[in-house]
Motif scaffolding. Sequence first.
Motif, mmCIF file in Angstrom:
data_model
loop_
_atom_site.group_PDB
_atom_site.id
_atom_site.type_symbol
_atom_site.label_atom_id
_atom_site.label_comp_id
_atom_site.label_asym_id
_atom_site.label_seq_id
_atom_site.Cartn_x
_atom_site.Cartn_y
_atom_site.Cartn_z
ATOM 1 N N GLU A 126 -10.842 15.421 41.492
ATOM 2 C CA GLU A 126 -11.827 15.506 40.775
ATOM 3 C C GLU A 126 -12.890 14.158 40.465
ATOM 4 O O GLU A 126 -13.458 14.032 39.697
ATOM 5 N N MET A 127 -12.744 13.219 41.676
ATOM 6 C CA MET A 127 -13.482 12.176 41.741
ATOM 7 C C MET A 127 -14.228 12.257 42.951
ATOM 8 O O MET A 127 -13.892 12.660 44.106
ATOM 9 N N PHE A 128 -15.836 11.647 42.826
ATOM 10 C CA PHE A 128 -16.535 11.294 43.904
ATOM 11 C C PHE A 128 -16.618 9.847 43.806
ATOM 12 O O PHE A 128 -16.293 9.126 43.044
ATOM 13 N N TYR A 129 -16.871 9.318 45.016
ATOM 14 C CA TYR A 129 -16.668 7.911 45.237
ATOM 15 C C TYR A 129 -18.170 7.513 46.147
ATOM 16 O O TYR A 129 -18.754 8.390 46.722
ATOM 17 N N SER A 130 -18.512 6.331 45.955
ATOM 18 C CA SER A 130 -19.707 5.778 46.410
ATOM 19 C C SER A 130 -19.686 4.133 46.848
ATOM 20 O O SER A 130 -18.226 3.609 46.232
ATOM 21 N N TYR A 131 -20.390 3.653 47.610
ATOM 22 C CA TYR A 131 -20.237 2.283 47.902
ATOM 23 C C TYR A 131 -21.491 1.387 47.999
ATOM 24 O O TYR A 131 -22.733 2.167 48.002
ATOM 25 N N VAL A 132 -21.535 0.257 47.590
ATOM 26 C CA VAL A 132 -22.624 -0.735 47.889
ATOM 27 C C VAL A 132 -22.415 -1.866 48.759
ATOM 28 O O VAL A 132 -21.512 -2.587 48.250
ATOM 29 N N ASN A 133 -23.046 -2.098 49.891
ATOM 30 C CA ASN A 133 -22.730 -3.324 50.761
ATOM 31 C C ASN A 133 -23.487 -4.364 50.189
ATOM 32 O O ASN A 133 -24.665 -4.193 50.030
ATOM 33 N N GLY A 134 -22.644 -5.375 50.027
ATOM 34 C CA GLY A 134 -23.337 -6.490 49.603
ATOM 35 C C GLY A 134 -24.279 -6.419 48.202
ATOM 36 O O GLY A 134 -23.352 -5.684 47.283
ATOM 37 N N LYS A 135 -25.194 -6.652 48.163
ATOM 38 C CA LYS A 135 -25.948 -6.159 46.799
ATOM 39 C C LYS A 135 -27.130 -5.336 47.050
ATOM 40 O O LYS A 135 -28.297 -5.394 46.244
#
Length: 343
Positions: free
Chosen positions: A79-88
């Motif tokens: 029941e988790m979604f995930y995302s990401y941020v490259n650098g800033k």
Amino acid sequence: MEGGVQLAASHVSNPHEAASLGDGFDPGDWKSRIIAGRATGAAANPPAWLDASYETLCTHVMDPAYPCFFGTIAEKRGEMFYSYVNGKDIRDLPATMQTFAELVTLPQYRKNNIAIFFEPDAQPLTHEAYHAWFWSILQHLHDVDPDPKADAQPEPSHEDWEFSFAGVETFVVCACPSFRLRHSRNLGPGMVLLFQPRSVFVDTITNKVIGREARNQVRKRLETWDEISAHPDLGFYGDPGNLEWKQYFLDDANLPADDRCPFLKRQREKAAQVAAAVPAHTSTHPDASIDKVSGFAHGSYTHWHPRAAAAAESPFAPHAARHGAEHRHLADSEHERREHGEE
């Protein structure tokens, strides 16, 4: 979810079809639940560094002694979604949060959280720098929030305030490497933001807010997991004097937060009225500046158009009647709201 999904208006024919597009999320495959802008799964193009960051978080959360058993249960159940941020580069973050907000209005995802992983810095930042970066990100999201009611939200100094995006209120937890004693807030080599919708804290059977006793159990587990006592700013939503924003980013030495929240409530309608009275050649974009701490351009969001990403064009857009039915329990009696707390 083979190949993932790239969200576009052409996918939408009716609300039932919209809901079915989420069926590709696999509880046993965390990568199928990655969101990046309007893309999901493999189409989200996760970077190579994300695997190590996820594994570190998973190791912590799946430990039997981990304080927040809500997080452990969510990870176990997928029941988790995930995302990401490259650098800033946070240009895609508003669209990511829009997608997440649309998903959690659907019954099958109303218990889902989202963890946003930030690419680890070559040298970890200071605690103060992470603090400034965190609040810059929340401010950015608020400033571009597509919800027309965002201007009407209460001030952070009000007991009813909770961070909201696209109409979904979420308790936010910032975890970062600069926490040395508060291990529960250090989940890997990079900063991690956890967004927990209020529906997570409501029992799906009784529609009652999860009780204070469960919250107290989490507090007790913190005493053995962390090398420092529970922070004095931790409280329960709705209690007199409790302020949610003070619990989002904690100090690592149990010093109370400042009296003034770094987050500034936007006043877009008021600003528009003022701008209308100013000659066009003298106006400037209020957010077109570089944050000296975070390093990203606040004006960089202008490429993302909230109207183009309206819920009606989303394959996850819920039927209006169902949306109301799913969320009216969040407006239960004041007594129930006073039983609600977050970690």
